[in-house]
Write an enzyme that holds these catalytic residues in place. Structure first.
Site, PDB file in Angstrom:
ATOM      1  N   ASN A 107       0.723  -1.223   0.064  1.00  9.28           N
ATOM      2  CA  ASN A 107      -0.088   0.160  -0.071  1.00  9.28           C
ATOM      3  C   ASN A 107       0.822   1.308   0.249  1.00  9.28           C
ATOM      4  O   ASN A 107       0.208   2.385   0.158  1.00  9.28           O
ATOM      5  CB  ASN A 107      -0.901  -0.091   1.215  1.00  9.28           C
ATOM      6  CG  ASN A 107      -1.995  -1.003   1.256  1.00  9.28           C
ATOM      7  OD1 ASN A 107      -2.597  -1.314   0.210  1.00  9.28           O
ATOM      8  ND2 ASN A 107      -2.438  -1.599   2.263  1.00  9.28           N
ATOM      9  N   ILE A 160       0.772   6.939  -0.498  1.00 10.13           N
ATOM     10  CA  ILE A 160      -0.013   6.119   0.347  1.00 10.13           C
ATOM     11  C   ILE A 160      -0.973   5.575  -0.323  1.00 10.13           C
ATOM     12  O   ILE A 160      -1.890   6.313  -0.599  1.00 10.13           O
ATOM     13  CB  ILE A 160      -0.173   6.375   1.780  1.00 10.13           C
ATOM     14  CG1 ILE A 160       1.183   6.531   2.461  1.00 10.13           C
ATOM     15  CG2 ILE A 160      -1.193   5.552   2.463  1.00 10.13           C
ATOM     16  CD1 ILE A 160       1.203   7.441   3.707  1.00 10.13           C
ATOM     17  N   CYS A 161      -1.433   4.233  -0.671  1.00  8.48           N
ATOM     18  CA  CYS A 161      -2.774   3.961  -1.146  1.00  8.48           C
ATOM     19  C   CYS A 161      -3.595   3.557  -0.056  1.00  8.48           C
ATOM     20  O   CYS A 161      -3.642   2.444   0.558  1.00  8.48           O
ATOM     21  CB  CYS A 161      -2.566   2.608  -2.173  1.00  8.48           C
ATOM     22  SG  CYS A 161      -3.879   2.092  -2.688  1.00  8.48           S
ATOM     23  N   LEU A 162      -4.469   4.643   0.485  1.00 10.43           N
ATOM     24  CA  LEU A 162      -5.327   4.596   1.282  1.00 10.43           C
ATOM     25  C   LEU A 162      -6.513   5.210   1.076  1.00 10.43           C
ATOM     26  O   LEU A 162      -6.550   6.538   1.007  1.00 10.43           O
ATOM     27  CB  LEU A 162      -4.925   4.885   2.917  1.00 10.43           C
ATOM     28  CG  LEU A 162      -5.619   4.548   4.209  1.00 10.43           C
ATOM     29  CD1 LEU A 162      -5.847   3.212   4.225  1.00 10.43           C
ATOM     30  CD2 LEU A 162      -5.049   5.459   5.207  1.00 10.43           C
ATOM     31  N   PHE A 222      -7.134  -3.194  -3.487  1.00  7.14           N
ATOM     32  CA  PHE A 222      -6.270  -2.161  -4.679  1.00  7.14           C
ATOM     33  C   PHE A 222      -4.867  -1.983  -4.018  1.00  7.14           C
ATOM     34  O   PHE A 222      -4.791  -0.791  -3.546  1.00  7.14           O
ATOM     35  CB  PHE A 222      -7.218  -0.954  -4.747  1.00  7.14           C
ATOM     36  CG  PHE A 222      -8.796  -1.417  -5.453  1.00  7.14           C
ATOM     37  CD1 PHE A 222      -8.840  -2.091  -6.638  1.00  7.14           C
ATOM     38  CD2 PHE A 222      -9.664  -1.214  -4.202  1.00  7.14           C
ATOM     39  CE1 PHE A 222     -10.138  -2.465  -6.717  1.00  7.14           C
ATOM     40  CE2 PHE A 222     -11.044  -1.836  -4.674  1.00  7.14           C
ATOM     41  CZ  PHE A 222     -11.423  -2.185  -5.939  1.00  7.14           C
TER      42      PHE A 222
END
Length: 177
Positions: free
Chosen positions: A108, A115-117, A154
């Site tokens: 992530n 950051i993939c959040l 994702f």
């Protein structure tokens, strides 16, 4: 055409002339962002777990700070991860900008620290993105993301997930990219 900004500046100028304490801290305007941050930072500091710590390089700038996460469980146990946070002037209509400063091999977090959040995105695929009702408490989700990295559909770095499921990752903090 009279704009709101011009009107506010003119009103501030009139107050400044009539006020004997011109130039003092009390006559300065405080932005909505800063008013929100005073409350939210105090609340965040009071509720942060012992494995997280807030650091303000400049105590006068609540909108720019670092969050240190030291997981005591999971894949990254024993590591220390530093996240840089910048809260834009339009906060809370837009989310804070967060970047991981520590190089980490994580599904992530990209190689550049993005950051993939979904909670930190203005527009999210799953509909759980940023909303004006959210506060800095979203950093609790950031801590969970570091502790349990493989709970997302994702990932930001999809190369890591298949390695995890095959059992190829033993200690992800030792991986070279």
């Amino acid at each position: 055409m009279l704009t709101l900004a011009k009107k506010l500046k003119r009103e501030d100028g009139m107050k400044g002339r009539s006020n004997t304490n011109t130039g003092t801290e009390s006559s300065r305007r405080v932005s909505i962002r800063d008013k929100l941050l005073i409350k939210e930072v105090a609340e965040l500091e009071a509720n942060l777990p012992s494995t997280c710590k807030l650091d303000f390089p400049d105590a006068n700038k609540l909108h720019s700070f670092q969050l240190n996460v030291m997981p005591d469980e999971g894949y990254y146990q024993g590591g220390k991860f530093q996240f840089e946070t910048d809260v834009p002037e339009a906060y809370n209509m837009v989310p804070p900008k967060v970047k991981c400063l520590t190089r980490i091999w994580h599904p992530n977090i990209t190689e550049t620290g993005e950051i993939c959040l979904s909670l930190l995105r203005e527009h999210s695929i799953d509909g759980t993105g940023w909303a004006p009702t959210r506060t800095l408490k979203v950093f609790f989700s950031l801590r969970t993301t570091v502790i349990s990295p493989f709970l997302t559909e994702f990932p930001a770095d999809s190369r890591i997930v298949p390695l995890h499921w095959r059992g190829a990752i033993v200690n992800p903090t030792d991986q070279d990219r």
